[in-house]
Design a protein around this motif. Structure first.
Motif, PDB file in Angstrom:
ATOM      1  N   UNK A   1       0.816  -1.205   0.000  1.00 52.75           N
ATOM      2  CA  UNK A   1       0.000   0.000   0.000  1.00 52.75           C
ATOM      3  C   UNK A   1       0.853   1.259   0.000  1.00 52.75           C
ATOM      4  N   UNK A   2       1.933   1.227   0.782  1.00 56.35           N
ATOM      5  CA  UNK A   2       2.833   2.381   0.832  1.00 56.35           C
ATOM      6  C   UNK A   2       3.459   2.642  -0.541  1.00 56.35           C
ATOM      7  N   UNK A   3       3.937   1.573  -1.184  1.00 54.07           N
ATOM      8  CA  UNK A   3       4.562   1.730  -2.500  1.00 54.07           C
ATOM      9  C   UNK A   3       3.577   2.297  -3.521  1.00 54.07           C
ATOM     10  N   UNK A   4       2.349   1.748  -3.529  1.00 50.44           N
ATOM     11  CA  UNK A   4       1.325   2.244  -4.452  1.00 50.44           C
ATOM     12  C   UNK A   4       0.963   3.688  -4.129  1.00 50.44           C
TER      13      UNK A   4
ATOM     14  N   UNK B   1     -10.024  -3.147  -3.788  1.00 51.39           N
ATOM     15  CA  UNK B   1      -9.409  -4.087  -2.856  1.00 51.39           C
ATOM     16  C   UNK B   1      -9.577  -5.530  -3.324  1.00 51.39           C
ATOM     17  N   UNK B   2      -8.962  -6.458  -2.562  1.00 51.94           N
ATOM     18  CA  UNK B   2      -9.178  -7.880  -2.784  1.00 51.94           C
ATOM     19  C   UNK B   2     -10.392  -8.321  -1.994  1.00 51.94           C
ATOM     20  N   UNK B   3     -10.169  -9.039  -0.879  1.00 57.01           N
ATOM     21  CA  UNK B   3     -11.250  -9.423   0.024  1.00 57.01           C
ATOM     22  C   UNK B   3     -11.164  -8.500   1.237  1.00 57.01           C
ATOM     23  N   UNK B   4     -12.170  -7.673   1.417  1.00 53.68           N
ATOM     24  CA  UNK B   4     -12.102  -6.596   2.408  1.00 53.68           C
ATOM     25  C   UNK B   4     -11.957  -7.100   3.840  1.00 53.68           C
ATOM     26  N   UNK B   5     -12.442  -8.310   4.129  1.00 51.69           N
ATOM     27  CA  UNK B   5     -12.413  -8.812   5.496  1.00 51.69           C
ATOM     28  C   UNK B   5     -11.068  -9.406   5.907  1.00 51.69           C
ATOM     29  N   UNK B   6     -10.187  -9.657   4.964  1.00 48.65           N
ATOM     30  CA  UNK B   6      -8.892 -10.251   5.296  1.00 48.65           C
ATOM     31  C   UNK B   6      -7.947  -9.207   5.880  1.00 48.65           C
ATOM     32  N   UNK B   7      -7.195  -9.566   6.924  1.00 45.86           N
ATOM     33  CA  UNK B   7      -6.212  -8.638   7.477  1.00 45.86           C
ATOM     34  C   UNK B   7      -5.211  -8.142   6.446  1.00 45.86           C
ATOM     35  N   UNK B   8      -4.824  -9.003   5.498  1.00 46.70           N
ATOM     36  CA  UNK B   8      -3.847  -8.579   4.491  1.00 46.70           C
ATOM     37  C   UNK B   8      -4.406  -7.441   3.640  1.00 46.70           C
ATOM     38  N   UNK B   9      -5.693  -7.497   3.321  1.00 50.25           N
ATOM     39  CA  UNK B   9      -6.325  -6.419   2.558  1.00 50.25           C
ATOM     40  C   UNK B   9      -6.376  -5.141   3.386  1.00 50.25           C
ATOM     41  N   UNK B  10      -6.713  -5.280   4.636  1.00 50.49           N
ATOM     42  CA  UNK B  10      -6.783  -4.117   5.522  1.00 50.49           C
ATOM     43  C   UNK B  10      -5.414  -3.460   5.684  1.00 50.49           C
ATOM     44  N   UNK B  11      -4.364  -4.282   5.746  1.00 48.07           N
ATOM     45  CA  UNK B  11      -3.002  -3.735   5.827  1.00 48.07           C
ATOM     46  C   UNK B  11      -2.634  -2.976   4.558  1.00 48.07           C
ATOM     47  N   UNK B  12      -3.022  -3.521   3.409  1.00 49.22           N
ATOM     48  CA  UNK B  12      -2.727  -2.846   2.142  1.00 49.22           C
ATOM     49  C   UNK B  12      -3.432  -1.487   2.079  1.00 49.22           C
ATOM     50  N   UNK B  13      -4.685  -1.479   2.498  1.00 51.83           N
ATOM     51  CA  UNK B  13      -5.442  -0.227   2.468  1.00 51.83           C
ATOM     52  C   UNK B  13      -4.866   0.799   3.437  1.00 51.83           C
ATOM     53  N   UNK B  14      -4.426   0.347   4.600  1.00 47.44           N
ATOM     54  CA  UNK B  14      -3.864   1.277   5.575  1.00 47.44           C
ATOM     55  C   UNK B  14      -2.554   1.878   5.061  1.00 47.44           C
TER      56      UNK B  14
ATOM     57  N   UNK C   1       1.090  13.343   1.050  1.00 45.86           N
ATOM     58  CA  UNK C   1       0.945  14.277  -0.073  1.00 45.86           C
ATOM     59  C   UNK C   1      -0.302  15.150   0.090  1.00 45.86           C
ATOM     60  N   UNK C   2      -1.027  14.940   1.181  1.00 40.24           N
ATOM     61  CA  UNK C   2      -2.257  15.693   1.408  1.00 40.24           C
ATOM     62  C   UNK C   2      -3.452  15.122   0.672  1.00 40.24           C
ATOM     63  N   UNK C   3      -3.386  13.843   0.268  1.00 42.77           N
ATOM     64  CA  UNK C   3      -4.458  13.214  -0.494  1.00 42.77           C
ATOM     65  C   UNK C   3      -5.144  12.135   0.342  1.00 42.77           C
ATOM     66  N   UNK C   4      -6.319  11.706  -0.118  1.00 46.18           N
ATOM     67  CA  UNK C   4      -7.015  10.587   0.500  1.00 46.18           C
ATOM     68  C   UNK C   4      -7.799   9.832  -0.564  1.00 46.18           C
ATOM     69  N   UNK C   5      -8.201   8.609  -0.210  1.00 45.66           N
ATOM     70  CA  UNK C   5      -8.969   7.769  -1.127  1.00 45.66           C
ATOM     71  C   UNK C   5     -10.385   8.321  -1.251  1.00 45.66           C
ATOM     72  N   UNK C   6     -10.846   8.477  -2.483  1.00 43.03           N
ATOM     73  CA  UNK C   6     -12.198   8.983  -2.739  1.00 43.03           C
ATOM     74  C   UNK C   6     -13.236   7.885  -2.594  1.00 43.03           C
TER      75      UNK C   6
END
Length: 359
Positions: free
Chosen positions: A173-176, A198-211, A220-225
């Motif tokens: 997530x950081x790299x992206x 996302x992939x599967x929203x309930x998986x911890x790995x997905x939550x880590x990617x999103x975080x 950069x002062x941005x956020x996900x729309x």
């Protein structure tokens, strides 16, 4: 655990219809040095993803049996996991590789792992469908004296595994986020529309990617729309992307967590005729790399390498033989190893292309 896609109306595109083979690979593997235990030093096999061998650790030693369990290969990344594990095991004359039937059924995977414990394998490599739900069978193995190398989806109880090896989901997530954030900042975009698939929203790995993605964008002062999960499937990727494209008449950037579902995402984008945005993928599949090289909306992908399975086999063998890693001073294999997430772009794609695989 692979979840079922939500009910959708109308025909859903298959891999054949979408033409692109999906899957995920990335660069990297474990930097544990080892060499072939064959007389001529040949690493064996034709898979460029399987780790090279170097150092005394890979000289033939005590015979060991490695049990292996993973989900069904209905996803390119999972298929590559199984292939990497098998090909790495073939490199060692002192390893017997004992895989069980892959399955997406939790109870069946538990039963399969229990059969390996009863067979008294020397060590287990387990990629669980769901770490929490397989936690107890991992603990059962450890309590029975069978060390467990937990691959990718981690068991919550540290007593359920000897060593964990996996990718850096937060780092993906950081790299992206940095790729997207920097590009938009350099373009002077003040209030960008950033979409996350996302992939599967309930998986911890997905939550880590999103975080990781959200944290990087904040710098950069941005956020996900807007974000929506596509369950790691081509069909859901296609449907979710279509919905998001219809909901947002203007998009500046898209991050898709998984290149396999990205096959469907890209098909939806091409069908829409939209090209006002750029996209970053996730995991580093061969088809994603070809898209990046050809030019178009997909400009980059961040790695999550199935070579981790090769590393898991290497570690399992060392643990079963009572050895440590030859590049480390310590006498035992570490408890956890996290692979780095790298960013593949048109500038470096040729370097990564040989690591690609077809699902």
């Amino acid at each position: 655990m692979r979840e079922q896609s939500p009910r959708q109306q109308g025909p859903r595109p298959s891999r054949r219809h979408l033409l692109l083979g999906g899957a995920a690979l990335a660069a990297g593997g474990l930097a544990a040095a080892c060499t072939s235990n064959t007389e001529d030093g040949d690493s064996g096999g034709g898979n460029p993803q399987a780790g090279t061998l170097a150092g005394d650790n890979d000289k033939a030693g005590k015979q060991v049996t490695i049990g292996f369990s993973a989900p069904a290969a209905d996803h390119g990344w999972i298929a590559a996991i199984a292939k990497n594990a098998e090909e790495q095991a073939k490199k060692y004359s002192d390893v017997t590789f004992k895989p069980v039937e892959p399955t997406n059924d939790i109870n069946q995977q538990i039963s399969a792992v229990e059969s390996l414990i009863e067979a008294k394998v020397d060590v287990l490599v387990i990629l669980p469908n769901d770490g929490e739900q397989l936690n107890q069978v991992g603990r059962k193995a450890m309590d029975a004296g069978v060390p467990v190398v937990n691959l990718d989806r981690v068991f919550p109880d540290h007593l359920s595994y000897r060593t964990w090896v996996g990718g850096d989901n937060y780092g993906m997530g950081v790299s992206a986020g940095h790729y997207i954030g920097k590009k938009l900042k350099d373009k002077g975009v003040a209030d960008p529309v950033i979409v996350e698939i996302q992939g599967i929203a309930t998986l911890p790995l997905t939550q880590d990617r999103s975080k990781g993605f959200a944290d990087a964008l904040k710098t950069y002062g941005f956020e996900v729309t807007a974000k929506q999960d596509a369950k790691f499937t081509v069909e859901s990727g296609n449907q979710v992307a279509s919905n998001l494209l219809q909901a947002h008449k203007k998009i500046d950037a898209i991050w898709n967590h998984d290149d396999d579902q990205g096959v469907g995402v890209l098909a939806a984008i091409k069908q829409s005729g939209r090209d006002e945005f750029f996209m970053v993928g996730g995991a580093g599949s061969a088809n994603a790399m070809r898209e990046i090289k050809a030019g178009g909306v997909l400009e980059a992908t961040v790695t999550y390498s199935p070579t981790m399975a090769s590393s898991a086999i290497k570690l399992a063998r060392l643990i079963a033989q009572g050895k440590g890693m030859s590049d480390l001073v310590e006498l035992q294999v570490p408890q956890s190893i996290t692979l780095a997430s790298e960013t593949i772009t048109k500038d470096n794609v040729d370097r990564y292309m040989p690591l690609g695989f077809e699902s």
